[in-house]
Structures are given as structure tokens and as C-alpha cells.
Design a protein around this motif. Structure first.
Motif, PDB file in Angstrom:
ATOM      1  N   GLN A   1       0.846  -1.186   0.000  1.00  0.00           N
ATOM      2  CA  GLN A   1       0.000   0.000   0.000  1.00  0.00           C
ATOM      3  C   GLN A   1       0.881   1.235   0.000  1.00  0.00           C
ATOM      4  O   GLN A   1       2.065   1.148   0.302  1.00  0.00           O
ATOM      5  CB  GLN A   1      -0.926   0.024   1.218  1.00  0.00           C
TER       6      GLN A   1
ATOM      7  N   SER B   1       0.021   6.122   3.314  1.00  0.00           N
ATOM      8  CA  SER B   1      -0.377   7.413   3.867  1.00  0.00           C
ATOM      9  C   SER B   1      -1.489   7.248   4.908  1.00  0.00           C
ATOM     10  O   SER B   1      -1.662   8.105   5.765  1.00  0.00           O
ATOM     11  CB  SER B   1      -0.812   8.378   2.768  1.00  0.00           C
ATOM     12  N   ASN B   2      -2.227   6.155   4.819  1.00  0.00           N
ATOM     13  CA  ASN B   2      -3.225   5.775   5.824  1.00  0.00           C
ATOM     14  C   ASN B   2      -2.889   4.360   6.276  1.00  0.00           C
ATOM     15  O   ASN B   2      -2.552   3.502   5.450  1.00  0.00           O
ATOM     16  CB  ASN B   2      -4.635   5.764   5.246  1.00  0.00           C
TER      17      ASN B   2
ATOM     18  N   THR C   1      -4.358   1.129   8.829  1.00  0.00           N
ATOM     19  CA  THR C   1      -5.426   0.594   9.657  1.00  0.00           C
ATOM     20  C   THR C   1      -4.770  -0.185  10.779  1.00  0.00           C
ATOM     21  O   THR C   1      -4.087  -1.177  10.533  1.00  0.00           O
ATOM     22  CB  THR C   1      -6.373  -0.300   8.839  1.00  0.00           C
TER      23      THR C   1
ATOM     24  N   SER D   1     -12.857  10.881  15.600  1.00  0.00           N
ATOM     25  CA  SER D   1     -12.334  11.395  14.335  1.00  0.00           C
ATOM     26  C   SER D   1     -11.571  12.693  14.578  1.00  0.00           C
ATOM     27  O   SER D   1     -11.977  13.516  15.396  1.00  0.00           O
ATOM     28  CB  SER D   1     -13.490  11.635  13.374  1.00  0.00           C
TER      29      SER D   1
ATOM     30  N   GLY E   1      -0.339   9.724  14.010  1.00  0.00           N
ATOM     31  CA  GLY E   1      -1.204  10.220  12.944  1.00  0.00           C
ATOM     32  C   GLY E   1      -2.501  10.763  13.495  1.00  0.00           C
ATOM     33  O   GLY E   1      -2.656  10.971  14.694  1.00  0.00           O
TER      34      GLY E   1
ATOM     35  N   ALA F   1      -9.009   8.925  11.249  1.00  0.00           N
ATOM     36  CA  ALA F   1      -9.928   9.270  10.170  1.00  0.00           C
ATOM     37  C   ALA F   1     -11.378   9.003  10.570  1.00  0.00           C
ATOM     38  O   ALA F   1     -12.301   9.395   9.874  1.00  0.00           O
ATOM     39  CB  ALA F   1      -9.575   8.493   8.909  1.00  0.00           C
TER      40      ALA F   1
ATOM     41  N   ASP G   1      -8.633   3.773  11.052  1.00  0.00           N
ATOM     42  CA  ASP G   1      -7.781   4.281   9.986  1.00  0.00           C
ATOM     43  C   ASP G   1      -7.072   5.520  10.513  1.00  0.00           C
ATOM     44  O   ASP G   1      -7.718   6.440  11.025  1.00  0.00           O
ATOM     45  CB  ASP G   1      -8.597   4.630   8.739  1.00  0.00           C
ATOM     46  N   VAL G   2      -5.759   5.537  10.384  1.00  0.00           N
ATOM     47  CA  VAL G   2      -4.940   6.637  10.871  1.00  0.00           C
ATOM     48  C   VAL G   2      -4.193   7.240   9.693  1.00  0.00           C
ATOM     49  O   VAL G   2      -3.489   6.526   8.961  1.00  0.00           O
ATOM     50  CB  VAL G   2      -3.942   6.146  11.947  1.00  0.00           C
ATOM     51  N   VAL G   3      -4.353   8.542   9.487  1.00  0.00           N
ATOM     52  CA  VAL G   3      -3.647   9.267   8.432  1.00  0.00           C
ATOM     53  C   VAL G   3      -2.283   9.662   9.000  1.00  0.00           C
ATOM     54  O   VAL G   3      -2.209  10.340  10.018  1.00  0.00           O
ATOM     55  CB  VAL G   3      -4.431  10.515   7.988  1.00  0.00           C
TER      56      VAL G   3
END
Length: 108
Positions: free
Chosen positions: A6, A9-10, A12, A21, A32, A35, A45-47
Motif C-alpha cells: 500500500q 499514507s493511511n 489501519t 475522528s 497520525g 480518520a 484508519d490513521v492518516v
């Protein structure tokens, strides 16, 4: 490329604690912004790259390019390194009288 998984940038990951959020997430060396919301241990999900406006310690001023740390207790960005986690760098000045600082995450 068989090994590519992947862009990264994000990510999981299991939430290290309950998060909402837009909250800062720190899991080991992963830093991060959530999200979405998740309970402790649930997948979130972590940006980990990008630029975010984050609340800061009122007394702190940041210059362009200054290192920004996260105080997990107060849940505020700070210029104090000791006991805090490095988030990234300020991408614009944030005077002491402002409520937030614009941070480019380091993407650890």
C-alpha cells in the motif's frame, strides 16, 4: 512489484485507546490523525502524512519549520520535547495568541 502492499499514507491499526475522528493517535512510533472514531482495540484508519490544524498550548509560539510535539495528557500541540511525542513541523507561524498550529506530520 510483488512486495508492494500500500502507499502507506493511511494505516489501519488497532486503536491504542478510544479515539474520535480528527484526534491524534500514538501507537508506538506510529503517529497520525484518526480518520474516524474507534473503541480501544478496534481497528481505526490513521492518516500518517499530510498537514493538519491542531490545538496548541496557548503560551507556545511556533515559527515556520519549528518542531511540534504532542502532549498526550493535555491533548495539545506543544514546543516542549521532554515527555512528549514528535508530531512534525509547523508549516506556518503560529503566534502565542492563536488556538492552533498547522502541522505537517512526520510520517514516522
Amino acid at each position: 512489484m510483488k512486495s508492494f502492499m500500500q502507499a502507506g499514507s493511511n494505516l489501519t491499526i488497532p486503536a491504542p485507546a478510544a479515539v474520535s475522528s480528527d484526534e491524534v493517535v500514538i501507537a508506538g512510533n506510529i503517529v497520525g490523525i484518526a480518520a474516524g472514531g474507534a473503541g480501544a482495540g478496534d481497528l481505526v484508519d490513521v492518516v500518517v502524512t499530510g498537514v493538519f490544524d491542531l490545538p496548541k498550548v496557548a503560551a507556545n509560539a511556533f515559527t515556520l519549520g519549528a518542531v511540534v510535539y504532542w502532549n498526550a495528557t493535555s491533548k495539545l500541540a506543544t514546543s516542549t520535547a521532554s515527555g512528549n511525542t514528535k508530531l512534525g513541523v509547523a508549516v506556518e507561524a503560529a503566534p502565542a495568541d492563536t488556538a492552533s498550529v498547522r502541522v505537517r506530520l512526520s510520517g514516522f
